[in-house]
Design an enzyme around this catalytic site. Structure first.
Site, PDB file in Angstrom:
ATOM      1  N   ASP A   1       3.000  -7.573   3.019  1.00 31.40           N
ATOM      2  CA  ASP A   1       3.904  -8.085   1.999  1.00 31.40           C
ATOM      3  C   ASP A   1       5.051  -8.708   2.818  1.00 31.40           C
ATOM      4  OD1 ASP A   1       4.313  -7.822  -1.138  1.00 31.40           O
ATOM      5  OD2 ASP A   1       6.288  -7.507  -0.279  1.00 31.40           O
TER       6      ASP A   1
ATOM      7  N   LYS B   1       2.077   0.741  -3.377  1.00 30.05           N
ATOM      8  CA  LYS B   1       2.913  -0.106  -2.525  1.00 30.05           C
ATOM      9  C   LYS B   1       3.609   0.794  -1.523  1.00 30.05           C
ATOM     10  CE  LYS B   1       3.937  -4.520  -2.378  1.00 30.05           C
ATOM     11  NZ  LYS B   1       3.192  -5.673  -2.929  1.00 30.05           N
TER      12      LYS B   1
HETATM   13  N1  GLU Z   1       1.484  -7.738  -1.126  1.00 26.99           N
HETATM   14  C1  GLU Z   1       0.530  -8.506  -1.866  1.00 26.99           C
HETATM   15  C2  GLU Z   1       0.802  -8.344  -3.352  1.00 26.99           C
HETATM   16  O1  GLU Z   1       1.935  -8.278  -3.734  1.00 26.99           O
HETATM   17  C3  GLU Z   1      -0.905  -8.247  -1.440  1.00 26.99           C
HETATM   18  C4  GLU Z   1      -1.376  -6.835  -1.511  1.00 26.99           C
HETATM   19  C5  GLU Z   1      -2.761  -6.581  -0.916  1.00 26.99           C
HETATM   20  O2  GLU Z   1      -3.416  -7.512  -0.467  1.00 26.99           O
HETATM   21  O3  GLU Z   1      -3.154  -5.405  -0.943  1.00 26.99           O
HETATM   22  O4  GLU Z   1      -0.055  -8.347  -4.187  1.00 26.99           O
END
Ligand code: GLU
Length: 445
Positions: free
Chosen positions: A166, A126
């Site tokens: 996100d 992340k």
């Molecule tokens: N931010 C999204 C999550 O919490 C998607 C992440 C992504 O597609 O890599 O899973």
């Protein structure tokens, strides 16, 4: 918590002082690990827990940029590459003033297990920044994204780390980030980011995927109770990408969403939220939701209202972490709510989870219920790798199947470990065991 795990938790707390959200996420997983360590004693010998809780790599960097008045602004950028045994690091970028290392680490940690549950070859990561796109012009957002990518580019790549969106990072930001990556690296590397626009390698359904996937998961939870969404009253907190497409899918499947929210307040529309109006307010005008009530005069707005006080059958927290407390959980239980499924990451506090656990509510954690977003990102990567583009119907069908598989896996695992119906434990154990077994196979890395 199993006493075998106490020393590991103590050590993690000592080494990550002040990282409240990260410790909260770790505790929630470790809480379920007692029976896993009894079944797989080799995990203890190989210190899998200690290794999994320590990110493989953490990058923190300065992001300088110039605003429209020519003034220099400084933000902080993060990328925490948590675990890559199952595939390249994968996870979103969050741009929000609340972002700090603890928040990125909790999100990255959760992402490991979520991604494992999808069954797709993706590791967990992340990133993000304390930059707030709200209130900034498109040009400022572009300059920020370009500066952010100036550093991030050296840490990512289609086989290394694949960021996406996100909170605060949508198509606009991904476009600027992709443009800058392409320029710096002189590579048209479609698979380096997901959530791209359709004109340059994006995939159909990615925009809708988290919200749609969540509701497919809810459909399975209701089916397990021999029930359906038809005629159910729902509330969905938030009004961002996840909330909007959850509302859309609930409505398509015959439910009625009567409320949603933003950080300023709650809107209540007993006729059911009108999606065209909501999309106009949020996606076109980039406005706050009180504007919905100016366009739909019969709807009501309550500033600082608490959405969980509205009576509902199904509650979908789709805003942000720790938005649903123990008290809110008790209100939902007392009001006869039967299903709670998380579209956001860790929206329910530990006290809230405990309340749900003691009730008859079916409660699904974000790492299972909101995995449709990242799963569809993995489908976007597949399409990029094969230079293919699938239809909406084909992709949506795959998404629905993935959500059903995750649902069934959570329940089967919960059964196997003697806690039938406990999605939270099922998700933690199933996700953890997949990652732990791969870690075992790859040796001490
Ligand atoms: N931010 C999204 C999550 O919490 C998607 C992440 C992504 O597609 O890599 O899973």
């Amino acid at each position: 918590m199993d006493e075998k795990l106490e020393p590991a938790l103590h050590n993690i707390q000592q080494r990550n002082i002040g990282e409240t959200e990260f410790i909260q996420a770790v505790k929630e997983v470790l809480h379920c690990m007692g029976p896993v360590l009894s079944k797989y004693p080799e995990f203890t010998e190989q210190k899998i827990i200690e290794r999994i809780c320590e990110p493989e790599r953490q990058i923190i960097f300065r992001v300088p940029w110039q605003d429209d008045r020519g003034e220099v602004q400084i933000n902080r950028g993060f990328r925490v590459q948590f675990n890559s045994v199952l595939g390249p690091y994968k996870g979103g970028l969050r741009f929000h003033p609340s972002v700090n290392l603890s928040i990125i680490k909790f999100l990255g940690f959760e992402q490991i297990f979520k991604n494992a549950l999808t069954g797709m070859p993706i590791g967990g990561a992340k990133g993000g920044s304390d930059f707030d796109p709200k209130g900034h012009s498109d040009n400022e957002v572009m300059r920020f994204c370009q500066s952010f990518m100036m550093e991030l580019n050296r840490h990512i790549g289609e086989y290394t780390d694949v960021p996406a969106g996100d909170i605060g990072v949508g198509k606009r930001e991904i476009g600027y980030l992709f443009g800058q990556y392409k320029r710096i690296r002189n590579r048209y590397e479609s698979g380096v980011l997901t959530g791209k626009g359709l004109s340059y390698g994006g995939a159909l359904v990615r925009t809708e995927a988290t919200g749609y996937g969540l509701v497919y998961f809810v459909r399975e939870m209701l089916a397990a109770r021999r029930d359906t969404l038809e005629g159910k009253t729902c509330v969905v907190s938030g009004a961002g990408n996840v909330a909007i497409y959850a509302i859309e899918k609930v409505t398509q499947l015959g439910g009625r969403v009567v409320a949603c929210s933003d950080s300023d307040g709650v809107i209540y529309d007993d006729r059911g939220i009108d999606l065209d109006t909501l999309k106009q307010v949020k996606e076109v005008d980039r406005s706050r939701i009180h504007r919905y009530c100016e366009l739909q005069k019969h709807a009501r707005y309550r500033e600082n209202g608490n959405i969980w006080q509205i009576k509902c059958d199904v509650a979908l927290p789709c805003a942000t972490q720790n938005e649903l407390t123990g008290k809110d959980a008790a209100t939902l239980v007392n009001n006869g709510c039967i299903v709670v499924a998380e579209g956001a990451n860790m929206p329910t506090t530990p006290e809230g989870i405990e309340v749900f656990g003691e009730s008859k509510i079916s409660y699904a954690p974000g790492k299972a219920a909101n995995a449709g977003g990242v799963a569809t990102s993995a489908l976007e990567m597949q399409q990029n790798a094969s230079r293919d583009a699938w239809t909406f119907e084909f992709t949506e069908h795959k998404l629905a199947q993935i959500m059903k598989d995750i649902h069934d896996r959570c329940l089967e695992t919960a059964d196997e470990f003697g806690v039938p119906g406990n999605y939270a434990r099922g998700a933690n154990i199933a996700g953890f065991v997949s990652v732990a077994k791969a870690m075992e196979s790859l040796g001490l890395i």
